[in-house]
Scaffold this motif. Sequence first.
Motif, PDB file in Angstrom:
ATOM      1  N   SER A 100      -3.540   4.613  24.308  1.00 17.90           N
ATOM      2  CA  SER A 100      -4.375   5.588  23.618  1.00 17.90           C
ATOM      3  C   SER A 100      -3.515   6.594  22.870  1.00 17.90           C
ATOM      4  O   SER A 100      -2.604   7.186  23.456  1.00 17.90           O
ATOM      5  N   GLN A 101      -3.789   6.756  21.602  1.00 16.32           N
ATOM      6  CA  GLN A 101      -3.056   7.760  20.827  1.00 16.32           C
ATOM      7  C   GLN A 101      -3.354   9.141  21.391  1.00 16.32           C
ATOM      8  O   GLN A 101      -2.455   9.881  21.767  1.00 16.32           O
ATOM      9  N   SER A 102      -4.641   9.489  21.442  1.00 12.61           N
ATOM     10  CA  SER A 102      -5.045  10.838  21.854  1.00 12.61           C
ATOM     11  C   SER A 102      -4.890  11.058  23.351  1.00 12.61           C
ATOM     12  O   SER A 102      -4.651  12.176  23.805  1.00 12.61           O
ATOM     13  N   THR A 105      -9.626   9.444  24.930  1.00 16.87           N
ATOM     14  CA  THR A 105     -10.773   8.578  24.622  1.00 16.87           C
ATOM     15  C   THR A 105     -11.594   8.341  25.891  1.00 16.87           C
ATOM     16  O   THR A 105     -11.066   7.872  26.909  1.00 16.87           O
ATOM     17  N   SER A 153      -5.583   5.413  12.225  1.00 12.44           N
ATOM     18  CA  SER A 153      -4.315   5.428  12.953  1.00 12.44           C
ATOM     19  C   SER A 153      -3.295   4.522  12.253  1.00 12.44           C
ATOM     20  O   SER A 153      -3.596   3.388  11.904  1.00 12.44           O
ATOM     21  N   LYS A 238      -8.855  -1.037   9.459  1.00  9.33           N
ATOM     22  CA  LYS A 238      -8.364   0.030   8.580  1.00  9.33           C
ATOM     23  C   LYS A 238      -9.158   0.066   7.280  1.00  9.33           C
ATOM     24  O   LYS A 238      -9.567   1.109   6.812  1.00  9.33           O
ATOM     25  N   GLU A 241     -12.771   1.336   7.842  1.00  9.33           N
ATOM     26  CA  GLU A 241     -12.828   2.763   8.159  1.00  9.33           C
ATOM     27  C   GLU A 241     -12.743   3.646   6.927  1.00  9.33           C
ATOM     28  O   GLU A 241     -13.486   4.600   6.801  1.00  9.33           O
TER      29      GLU A 241
HETATM   30  O1  M6R Z   1      -6.940   7.976  20.692  1.00 10.32           O
HETATM   31  P1  M6R Z   1      -7.142   6.508  20.901  1.00 10.32           P
HETATM   32  O2  M6R Z   1      -5.944   5.708  20.554  1.00 10.32           O
HETATM   33  O3  M6R Z   1      -7.621   6.200  22.316  1.00 10.32           O
HETATM   34  O4  M6R Z   1      -8.299   6.099  19.924  1.00 10.32           O
HETATM   35  C1  M6R Z   1      -8.816   4.803  19.919  1.00 10.32           C
HETATM   36  C2  M6R Z   1      -9.646   4.543  18.690  1.00 10.32           C
HETATM   37  O5  M6R Z   1     -10.711   5.472  18.613  1.00 10.32           O
HETATM   38  C3  M6R Z   1      -8.817   4.631  17.405  1.00 10.32           C
HETATM   39  O6  M6R Z   1      -7.725   3.760  17.408  1.00 10.32           O
HETATM   40  C4  M6R Z   1      -9.680   4.326  16.163  1.00 10.32           C
HETATM   41  O7  M6R Z   1     -10.073   2.982  16.176  1.00 10.32           O
HETATM   42  C5  M6R Z   1      -8.914   4.676  14.888  1.00 10.32           C
HETATM   43  N1  M6R Z   1      -9.751   5.438  14.016  1.00 10.32           N
HETATM   44  C6  M6R Z   1      -8.371   3.457  14.174  1.00 10.32           C
HETATM   45  O8  M6R Z   1      -7.803   3.737  12.953  1.00 10.32           O
END
Ligand code: M6R
Length: 362
Positions: A100-102, A105, A153, A238, A241
Amino acid sequence: DKGGHKHFMSKEIAEQPSVLTNALGYYIKNGKIELPDPGLDFTKIERLTMVACGTAYYACLVAKYWFEQVARLPVEIDVASEFRYREPPITKGTAALFVSQSGETADTLAALRYCEGKADKIISVVNVPESSIARESDLPLPILAGTEIGVASTKAFTCQLTVLAILAIKAAQDRGHMDAKQVAEALEQVKSVPGIMNHALALGERTKAVSRNLAEARDILFLGRGPMYALAHEGALKLKEISYIHAEAYASGELKHGPIALVDEHVPVIVMAPRDALFDKTISNMQEVMARGGKVLLITDEQGAKEAGPGVWDTILMPEVDPFVAPIVYAIPAQLLAYHTAVSKGTDVDQPRNLAKSVTVE
Ligand code: M6R
């Protein structure tokens, strides 16, 4: 601060070689893999379950190929919203890994909590070190991408892949599928990525020209095999989106099981195919598309372009890259095509409609 770029997304795309270099420096020291404490011993792990959403899920999809191929470790992957309610049995010897980036989630966090007390180890691959997902894992692995502002992302994806590639090599080493020399060679390949990425980034103008044509399309298909199947998904996500063009990814071999019915001269088909072991298979699927009047945009290297022969609509020539790390480099054209198509359509690149950067409600 957009650093002279028109959008955060373009700044973040351009930053990838440098943030990847940070991640490489953090995990590879004196030619050896070093994980933060408490470390990880893959000899004790029999199975890996990987869970995430969106782009982070596609990073898991690439990593599944890596772990299975180089470490012979069985991997199960799932999107978090399905995993958490499926309530899958977690058997002894399972490590659960959340990407997870954030790190916030909601579905991914709930999936992690489901695994608490069931999995032998909870690992996370996160960008925000103080996030809930990082705090609640036994081993949080930072991706060091720096703040990502664009909703789409980009640099987080390639940093996730880099960390997962290193982890797969570590698994191969621990499980006796790579000796010291092979580990050193594989790490050299990973370390070569930022340099090769710079060459791929130089394709900006080329992808811009192609994107003007893509912007006219209503539907676009992405095809790939092996790890490139995951990249096809990432390219389609991508594009959807930020350009609002309907895009779908298929495993090349699935084409004749249905989606080929969609192909006509109005549907561009983007084929991601570096010259690797699966190349001939993908190219034969590409020819099936062309035989039905489909417009193929082939993303490959010089050798691939030569072997693919004539008849493609357009080609994006990628630098030569080792097949193991190719998925990291092939993220660049996927991102650039989406970016330039969106710019050409005049949509809101950094803040697309209906989307939030962090999805903290299910
Ligand atoms: O923060 P996260 O990586 O958990 O988020 C997961 C998805 O919401 C995120 O990758 C989303 O699909 C992006 N907008 C992709 O570009």
